[in-house]
Scaffold this active site. Structure first.
Site, PDB file in Angstrom:
ATOM      1  N   LEU A  14       1.305  -0.887   0.021  1.00  0.00           N
ATOM      2  CA  LEU A  14      -0.693  -0.147  -0.288  1.00  0.00           C
ATOM      3  C   LEU A  14       0.992   0.903  -0.290  1.00  0.00           C
ATOM      4  O   LEU A  14       1.580   1.464   0.814  1.00  0.00           O
ATOM      5  CB  LEU A  14      -0.682  -0.173   0.786  1.00  0.00           C
ATOM      6  CG  LEU A  14      -2.137  -1.704   1.514  1.00  0.00           C
ATOM      7  CD1 LEU A  14      -2.988  -1.015   2.385  1.00  0.00           C
ATOM      8  CD2 LEU A  14      -2.657  -1.332  -0.127  1.00  0.00           C
ATOM      9  N   LYS A  18      -8.440   3.467   7.706  1.00  0.00           N
ATOM     10  CA  LYS A  18      -7.591   2.262   7.104  1.00  0.00           C
ATOM     11  C   LYS A  18      -7.543   1.103   6.624  1.00  0.00           C
ATOM     12  O   LYS A  18      -7.165   0.399   5.817  1.00  0.00           O
ATOM     13  CB  LYS A  18      -5.988   2.174   8.774  1.00  0.00           C
ATOM     14  CG  LYS A  18      -5.296   3.663   8.746  1.00  0.00           C
ATOM     15  CD  LYS A  18      -4.140   3.115   7.550  1.00  0.00           C
ATOM     16  CE  LYS A  18      -3.632   4.002   6.280  1.00  0.00           C
ATOM     17  NZ  LYS A  18      -3.651   5.858   7.473  1.00  0.00           N
ATOM     18  N   GLY A  28       3.546   0.859   5.380  1.00  0.00           N
ATOM     19  CA  GLY A  28       4.596   1.495   6.146  1.00  0.00           C
ATOM     20  C   GLY A  28       4.756   2.350   7.774  1.00  0.00           C
ATOM     21  O   GLY A  28       4.686   3.219   7.948  1.00  0.00           O
ATOM     22  N   GLN A  79      -1.522   4.456  14.916  1.00  0.00           N
ATOM     23  CA  GLN A  79      -1.295   3.825  14.378  1.00  0.00           C
ATOM     24  C   GLN A  79      -0.372   3.120  15.540  1.00  0.00           C
ATOM     25  O   GLN A  79       0.898   2.978  16.408  1.00  0.00           O
ATOM     26  CB  GLN A  79       0.926   3.839  13.247  1.00  0.00           C
ATOM     27  CG  GLN A  79       0.399   4.432  11.759  1.00  0.00           C
ATOM     28  CD  GLN A  79       1.477   4.432  11.408  1.00  0.00           C
ATOM     29  OE1 GLN A  79       2.642   4.893  11.200  1.00  0.00           O
ATOM     30  NE2 GLN A  79       1.304   5.383  10.263  1.00  0.00           N
ATOM     31  N   CYS A  83      -8.221  29.738 -20.676  1.00  0.00           N
ATOM     32  CA  CYS A  83      -7.777  31.166 -21.895  1.00  0.00           C
ATOM     33  C   CYS A  83      -8.690  31.060 -23.071  1.00  0.00           C
ATOM     34  O   CYS A  83      -8.724  30.199 -23.096  1.00  0.00           O
ATOM     35  CB  CYS A  83      -6.622  30.810 -21.397  1.00  0.00           C
ATOM     36  SG  CYS A  83      -5.019  29.620 -22.391  1.00  0.00           S
TER      37      CYS A  83
HETATM   38  P1  ATP Z   1       3.482   7.458   4.942  1.00  0.00           P
HETATM   39  O1  ATP Z   1       4.444   8.265   5.101  1.00  0.00           O
HETATM   40  O2  ATP Z   1       3.827   6.150   3.797  1.00  0.00           O
HETATM   41  O3  ATP Z   1       2.633   7.819   3.771  1.00  0.00           O
HETATM   42  P2  ATP Z   1       1.529   7.674   6.930  1.00  0.00           P
HETATM   43  O4  ATP Z   1       2.975   8.272   7.520  1.00  0.00           O
HETATM   44  O5  ATP Z   1       1.414   9.199   6.338  1.00  0.00           O
HETATM   45  O6  ATP Z   1       2.320   7.012   5.960  1.00  0.00           O
HETATM   46  P3  ATP Z   1       0.007   6.349   7.410  1.00  0.00           P
HETATM   47  O7  ATP Z   1      -1.353   7.976   6.742  1.00  0.00           O
HETATM   48  O8  ATP Z   1      -1.047   5.988   8.834  1.00  0.00           O
HETATM   49  O9  ATP Z   1       0.643   7.247   7.874  1.00  0.00           O
HETATM   50  O10 ATP Z   1      -0.172   5.449   6.937  1.00  0.00           O
HETATM   51  C1  ATP Z   1      -0.193   3.750   6.538  1.00  0.00           C
HETATM   52  C2  ATP Z   1       0.616   3.177   5.764  1.00  0.00           C
HETATM   53  O11 ATP Z   1      -0.838   3.218   5.531  1.00  0.00           O
HETATM   54  C3  ATP Z   1       1.039   3.823   5.183  1.00  0.00           C
HETATM   55  O12 ATP Z   1       2.501   3.388   5.249  1.00  0.00           O
HETATM   56  C4  ATP Z   1       0.631   3.570   3.631  1.00  0.00           C
HETATM   57  O13 ATP Z   1       1.004   1.479   3.572  1.00  0.00           O
HETATM   58  C5  ATP Z   1      -1.179   2.967   3.813  1.00  0.00           C
HETATM   59  N1  ATP Z   1      -1.624   4.197   2.927  1.00  0.00           N
HETATM   60  C6  ATP Z   1      -2.050   5.714   3.855  1.00  0.00           C
HETATM   61  N2  ATP Z   1      -2.484   6.563   2.984  1.00  0.00           N
HETATM   62  C7  ATP Z   1      -2.441   5.576   1.571  1.00  0.00           C
HETATM   63  C8  ATP Z   1      -3.291   5.784   0.854  1.00  0.00           C
HETATM   64  N3  ATP Z   1      -3.508   7.313  -0.017  1.00  0.00           N
HETATM   65  N4  ATP Z   1      -2.665   4.990  -0.768  1.00  0.00           N
HETATM   66  C9  ATP Z   1      -2.685   3.273  -0.249  1.00  0.00           C
HETATM   67  N5  ATP Z   1      -1.953   3.475   0.829  1.00  0.00           N
HETATM   68  C10 ATP Z   1      -1.662   4.192   1.755  1.00  0.00           C
HETATM   69 MG    MG Z   2       3.990   6.702   8.512  1.00  0.00          MG
END
Ligand code: ATP
Ligand code: MG
Length: 502
Positions: free
Chosen positions: A184, A266, A288, A297, A451
């Site tokens: 993801l 999530k 991530g 998290q 434009c």
């Molecule tokens: P990152 O630094 O990877 O952007 P984050 O710190 O913003 O993540 P979260 O928004 O909580 O943390 O996301 C946690 C994880 O969920 C991300 O690392 C990613 O794997 C997944 N995730 C979050 N937003 C998306 C998205 N728009 N599309 C796909 N996966 C997502």
């Molecule tokens: Mg993160």
């Protein structure tokens, strides 16, 4: 043995210790995969003279100076050495070639000679060390413990090879030996680094991106995935699945208690991710997430999100600090792009829950319309990252053929043209003024510029997109905009006025 052409170079490639301790059958499979991945990497980077020879305990890659840059990026390569010379496996020949190659280079420095025997060469390594070591004197000092330069001689049944550099590769396992997973990817520092770690462990990775924030954001995320694809993914064609999540965001906003929006969002990402994973026969999801990094998290929230996944979820960053992750993103090559992604603050409720109870989350998720996800997943776009040209994506996403609800419409023509006719409610910011001032505009809004022909406004929309705005140019300019208004039944205050371009 000699290579063809002035820039031709042969590299000795070593496999990681983990590969060499596997059973014969497993090792054979891993090594064949590495050979295949190296060939793919060299082809993808258009490195000429390519030839990869599998010699069981090592690989020989024939390329040129640019090959080294590729070898640094192929997982499974532990280290590599550019070969500086070849000699038949006879003492006098080795000493002659070794002296020619290194006599000048060891002068005034501490040096060591290290001969290694591999396979059927009967020469004693110790004799080579002593004889070549002595021949490189005088004027240099043998120092076996702290040499400035080590001359290596690898003696094989095909002949002896000389090298002095041992350059680290990325290590890990050849991509593809550990099956397939779906990452993801949100484009931020974390998800890109997480993907890199899993690729490094030999997993064939494909990506799913849920678009919550429009075309400009999408372009950045595609660029991040493209870096992972072009720099680190060999031996297969990585796909990026883009799922439009704007309907999900709308439903969350209207139906779910704001405190639970992040956690439910999530969960929906996990569900949709698993659906894609199953369709492409992948065995795990990768995220991530890092423990405690943001409010969604916390241990409790992760536990409340987890039941939405019916596949294994890998979180390679779970124990890392943010600073370490950011430092790693520089090595991966995604740092600059991820910096821009951070500017998107898609959906942060004021006080998100930090210790969500599973039942409460179930309850909130249950408020969403049933069947919300399936059509969005079914209608996803699948991009072949390898062949994707980011500039094509720019062109495609700069133009728009309608005015989305809630968009701010900007008339980029001179004031007198605006006075004569304009789209109802449009603001007038002639091009130069807009270029100077767009950075002060509200980042949360969508902008449609027009434009006379839609071309100059496209150039500004592109600048705005690069700065992180969601901005488009109306395709075909004022004439097309007027036609569209007519189709939509939007009244035009002066339909009889000639087209301002005339
Ligand atoms: P990152 O630094 O990877 O952007 P984050 O710190 O913003 O993540 P979260 O928004 O909580 O943390 O996301 C946690 C994880 O969920 C991300 O690392 C990613 O794997 C997944 N995730 C979050 N937003 C998306 C998205 N728009 N599309 C796909 N996966 C997502
Ligand atoms: Mg993160």
């Amino acid at each position: 043995m000699s290579t063809s052409g002035p820039a031709a170079r042969t590299y000795l490639v070593r496999l990681g210790g983990e590969v060499t301790t596997k059973s014969r059958r497993v090792r054979q499979r891993f090594q064949q995969k590495l050979v295949q991945n190296l060939r793919d990497a060299l082809t993808a980077h258009q490195v000429p003279f390519r030839h990869v020879e599998n010699q069981w305990s090592r690989l020989l890659v024939r390329g040129d100076d640019s090959t080294a840059g590729v070898l640094r990026r192929v997982f499974g390569v532990q280290s590599f050495s550019p070969i500086e010379g070849f000699a038949p496996c006879q003492l006098e020949q080795i000493v002659r070639v070794g002296t020619e190659l290194y006599h000048a280079r060891v002068q005034g420095r501490r040096y060591a000679v290290r001969a290694h025997r591999s396979g059927g060469c009967s020469l004693s390594a110790q004799r080579v060390n002593e004889t070549l070591g002595a021949a490189l004197n005088p004027g240099a000092k043998v120092d076996l413990d702290h040499p400035d330069i080590t001359v290596h001689v690898l003696m094989t049944p095909q002949g002896a090879m000389f090298y002095h550099q041992v350059i680290p590769g990325p290590g890990g396992l050849p991509v593809g030996v550990q099956g397939k997973a779906v990452a993801l990817i949100s484009g931020g520092f974390d998800s890109a680094v997480a993907a890199w770690h899993v690729l490094r462990r030999g997993v064939e990775l494909h990506y799913v991106f849920f678009n919550l924030a429009g075309a400009a954001y999408q372009r950045l995320v595609v660029s991040v995935a493209k870096v992972l694809s072009d720099l680190w993914s060999y031996g297969y064609r990585p796909e990026l699945h883009v799922v439009d999540f704007e309907p999900v965001v709308r439903a969350l906003r209207s139906d779910v208690n704001p405190k639970y929006v992040q956690v439910v969002l999530k969960r929906l990402m996990y569900r949709a991710g698993c659906q894609v994973a199953r369709e492409i026969d992948a065995q795990a999801l990768v995220t991530g997430e890092a423990l405690g990094q943001v409010s969604s998290q916390t241990l409790k929230n992760l536990a409340a999100i987890q039941p939405a996944a019916d596949l294994l979820v890998l979180r390679p960053l779970v124990g890392l600090d943010k600073e370490d992750i950011i430092a790693q993103s520089r090595q991966v090559g995604t740092y600059a792009l991820s910096c821009k992604v951070q500017e998107y603050c898609a959906l942060v409720p004021e006080k998100p829950v930090t210790a969500a109870r599973i039942e409460a989350v179930d309850n909130e998720e249950g408020k969403l319309p049933p069947g919300l996800l399936a059509p969005l997943v079914a209608q996803r776009r699948v991009l072949d990252l390898r062949s994707l040209d980011i500039s094509e994506l720019v062109v495609e996403s700069i133009y728009i053929d309608h005015i989305p609800p809630g968009a701010e419409v900007v008339d980029c023509r001179p004031e007198y043209q605006y006075e004569a006719w304009h789209y109802p409610g449009a603001v007038n910011l002639p091009l130069e003024e807009l270029i100077d001032r767009f950075k002060h505009l509200d980042r949360q809004r969508t902008y449609v510029l027009y434009c006379p022909f839609g071309l100059q406004s496209a150039a500004v929309a592109e600048k705005m997109q690069q700065a992180g705005y969601e901005a488009y140019s109306f395709r075909g300019g004022t004439a097309a905009l007027r036609r569209w208004m007519q189709q939509q039944g939007i009244p035009q205050d002066d339909p009889l006025l000639p087209d301002p371009r005339d």
